[in-house]
Design a protein around this motif. Sequence first.
Motif, mmCIF file in Angstrom:
data_model
loop_
_atom_site.group_PDB
_atom_site.id
_atom_site.type_symbol
_atom_site.label_atom_id
_atom_site.label_comp_id
_atom_site.label_asym_id
_atom_site.label_seq_id
_atom_site.Cartn_x
_atom_site.Cartn_y
_atom_site.Cartn_z
ATOM 1 N N ILE A 51 0.829 -1.206 0.000
ATOM 2 C CA ILE A 51 0.000 0.000 0.000
ATOM 3 C C ILE A 51 0.864 1.257 0.000
ATOM 4 N N TYR A 52 1.855 1.333 0.895
ATOM 5 C CA TYR A 52 2.619 2.585 0.945
ATOM 6 C C TYR A 52 3.887 2.570 0.095
ATOM 7 N N LYS A 53 4.282 1.435 -0.440
ATOM 8 C CA LYS A 53 5.281 1.315 -1.489
ATOM 9 C C LYS A 53 6.601 2.041 -1.205
ATOM 10 N N PRO A 54 7.418 1.506 -0.299
ATOM 11 C CA PRO A 54 8.735 2.111 -0.062
ATOM 12 C C PRO A 54 9.652 1.956 -1.269
ATOM 13 N N LYS A 55 10.592 2.896 -1.425
ATOM 14 C CA LYS A 55 11.534 2.838 -2.543
ATOM 15 C C LYS A 55 12.693 1.897 -2.251
ATOM 16 N N LYS A 56 13.168 1.896 -1.001
ATOM 17 C CA LYS A 56 14.259 1.025 -0.582
ATOM 18 C C LYS A 56 13.861 0.333 0.720
ATOM 19 N N MET A 57 14.289 -0.915 0.889
ATOM 20 C CA MET A 57 13.983 -1.673 2.108
ATOM 21 C C MET A 57 15.266 -2.298 2.643
ATOM 22 N N VAL A 58 15.638 -1.903 3.866
ATOM 23 C CA VAL A 58 16.822 -2.449 4.527
ATOM 24 C C VAL A 58 16.349 -3.427 5.594
ATOM 25 N N VAL A 59 16.639 -4.705 5.412
ATOM 26 C CA VAL A 59 16.115 -5.766 6.282
ATOM 27 C C VAL A 59 17.228 -6.330 7.154
ATOM 28 N N ASN A 60 16.927 -6.506 8.439
ATOM 29 C CA ASN A 60 17.828 -7.161 9.388
ATOM 30 C C ASN A 60 16.992 -8.150 10.195
ATOM 31 N N ILE A 61 17.125 -9.436 9.889
ATOM 32 C CA ILE A 61 16.236 -10.439 10.480
ATOM 33 C C ILE A 61 16.994 -11.747 10.709
ATOM 34 N N GLY A 62 16.594 -12.503 11.734
ATOM 35 C CA GLY A 62 17.173 -13.826 11.950
ATOM 36 C C GLY A 62 17.416 -14.192 13.393
ATOM 37 N N ALA A 63 17.438 -13.208 14.306
ATOM 38 C CA ALA A 63 17.734 -13.510 15.709
ATOM 39 C C ALA A 63 16.681 -14.396 16.353
ATOM 40 N N ASN A 64 15.463 -14.401 15.804
ATOM 41 C CA ASN A 64 14.383 -15.236 16.332
ATOM 42 C C ASN A 64 14.204 -16.528 15.540
ATOM 43 N N GLY A 65 15.174 -16.834 14.677
ATOM 44 C CA GLY A 65 15.082 -18.039 13.861
ATOM 45 C C GLY A 65 14.142 -17.843 12.692
ATOM 46 N N GLY A 66 13.890 -18.929 11.969
ATOM 47 C CA GLY A 66 12.903 -18.909 10.895
ATOM 48 C C GLY A 66 13.411 -18.524 9.530
ATOM 49 N N ASN A 67 14.671 -18.092 9.422
ATOM 50 C CA ASN A 67 15.188 -17.718 8.110
ATOM 51 C C ASN A 67 15.328 -18.935 7.203
ATOM 52 N N THR A 68 14.934 -18.770 5.947
ATOM 53 C CA THR A 68 15.150 -19.777 4.918
ATOM 54 C C THR A 68 15.473 -19.056 3.612
ATOM 55 N N LYS A 69 16.191 -19.744 2.733
ATOM 56 C CA LYS A 69 16.476 -19.134 1.435
ATOM 57 C C LYS A 69 15.200 -18.953 0.628
ATOM 58 N N GLY A 70 14.239 -19.846 0.831
ATOM 59 C CA GLY A 70 12.941 -19.675 0.175
ATOM 60 C C GLY A 70 12.232 -18.424 0.664
ATOM 61 N N GLY A 71 12.370 -18.132 1.961
ATOM 62 C CA GLY A 71 11.794 -16.905 2.501
ATOM 63 C C GLY A 71 12.435 -15.675 1.896
ATOM 64 N N PHE A 72 13.755 -15.712 1.724
ATOM 65 C CA PHE A 72 14.450 -14.591 1.090
ATOM 66 C C PHE A 72 14.022 -14.443 -0.375
ATOM 67 N N ASP A 73 13.828 -15.582 -1.055
ATOM 68 C CA ASP A 73 13.337 -15.521 -2.444
ATOM 69 C C ASP A 73 11.990 -14.800 -2.514
ATOM 70 N N SER A 74 11.094 -15.149 -1.595
ATOM 71 C CA SER A 74 9.782 -14.519 -1.562
ATOM 72 C C SER A 74 9.880 -13.025 -1.253
ATOM 73 N N LEU A 75 10.790 -12.687 -0.324
ATOM 74 C CA LEU A 75 10.989 -11.285 0.033
ATOM 75 C C LEU A 75 11.462 -10.479 -1.170
ATOM 76 N N LYS A 76 12.425 -11.003 -1.895
ATOM 77 C CA LYS A 76 12.934 -10.297 -3.077
ATOM 78 C C LYS A 76 11.852 -10.143 -4.133
ATOM 79 N N GLN A 77 11.080 -11.202 -4.362
ATOM 80 C CA GLN A 77 10.026 -11.134 -5.369
ATOM 81 C C GLN A 77 8.969 -10.096 -5.000
ATOM 82 N N LYS A 78 8.591 -10.073 -3.736
ATOM 83 C CA LYS A 78 7.590 -9.109 -3.291
ATOM 84 C C LYS A 78 8.110 -7.672 -3.396
ATOM 85 N N CYS A 79 9.400 -7.467 -3.100
ATOM 86 C CA CYS A 79 9.984 -6.142 -3.275
ATOM 87 C C CYS A 79 10.025 -5.760 -4.757
ATOM 88 N N ASP A 80 10.431 -6.699 -5.607
ATOM 89 C CA ASP A 80 10.456 -6.432 -7.051
ATOM 90 C C ASP A 80 9.077 -6.049 -7.568
#
Length: 419
Positions: free
Chosen positions: A288-317
């Motif tokens: 909805i608000y469409k940021p131009k740049k997104m700086v992400v810092n995540i992982g201290a609570n677990g749950g990171n996967t390369k598939g999750g990063f793929d989805s994040l990149k696609q959604k940003c694109d």
Amino acid sequence: MEKIIELKQNNERIYPLSNSQGVLLSNTSSISLYDSIYSLKDMVSLFSSKALDDFVNTTWIQTEDGIQATGIGADNYIKLDKDYFCDIKHTRLKLRIGSDNKLIFAFSTENIGSGVVPSKFYIDMQNKKIGMYKLKDPLGYANYVLSEVWGESDMPLDFAAGEYIFEIIKSSYKSIIRLTNYLTGKSCELICDDTIWSVGAQNGPLYIYLGNGAEMPVIKSLDVLTLYNPDIVFVGDSITEGFCVEDLRYRVGELFRIEHPNHKVMISARGGCTIAAILSRFEDEFNIYKPKKMVVNIGANGGNTKGGFDSLKQKCDDIGCTLYLCYNVCYTSTVEERKHQYVNNMIEEWSVLNHIEGARFDIATAANNNPVNDESQLPNEDLFSRNTQPYNLHPNKAGQIEMYKRLPIDLPDVHYLIA
């Protein structure tokens, strides 16, 4: 974002506009407090409704006039079941309020008044006050609102039963509430700009209920707005949100905001957050608000996967947003998938493959700035808070400053906002 400047002149306040000219706000002012302080005209709606079906409800009913309470107490609430992470948020309600009403407005991720940095505000018509409650242990676990009042503001004496606009504003670490008489334009407001979470962070869904009163209040409309198309949004968990930082002005995102006053900067973070929670923010926020740049810092609570990063990149694109994925700080964990070495190895492998850049927050917070991402990379304990356990998890003020210093080194496109 401009710092609030308050000058007393005959019990009136002056707030700055972005062009450095002052605008006088008295109790008869009809000028929006939000516009006068921040001059934010380019807002976008996250939510807007007058219908009961758009809320989680216990005993409120839909009438021709709006959504009306039918009982007293916290069990008789209505809830906007949306949990917005954005730290620029303008919640605006049009209400019909009784002369004996005490209305409670609580943002909570768990039960009313509890969860991850919750908040609780009120309108007390009988005693002619608006107010904010204190948060317990704002530099520690910060998970419970006390019954103790942080601060109150007096209403004009002629405020009585009738229609009002009530605004609840979150701007960075500041909380602002404002009550305006719909007919006269007279208003009162209360501002908490403490640099810790003294009154919470307005995290979680919004609960509304009638604490006291025989006249049943009516919600005629409810709107939630935020900044449109910010230049950058800092996304993450409690480390990005600033959990345990002695002064919230020293969060990485806040330091960036202070040093880039002519740009629109957002922080979208929540304690306990994972990559899955970030992905869930797209539908109700990022898309909805469409940021131009997104700086992400995540992982201290677990749950990171390369598939999750793929989805994040696609959604940003999909929304034309440039993604940056930062290394985790050099924290200590006994859980394998949460160890910074494990998390950062995954981030590095995925980022190299996908040509994604990120700040080396691990180097910034490692003893002797050790750049080697293995078991030898230990935390610089002077850079981590001792307000909660486990230790060496949440960077303190000094740690956040060291993290911020990595932006011009690792991410010049971000630091200098190169298009």
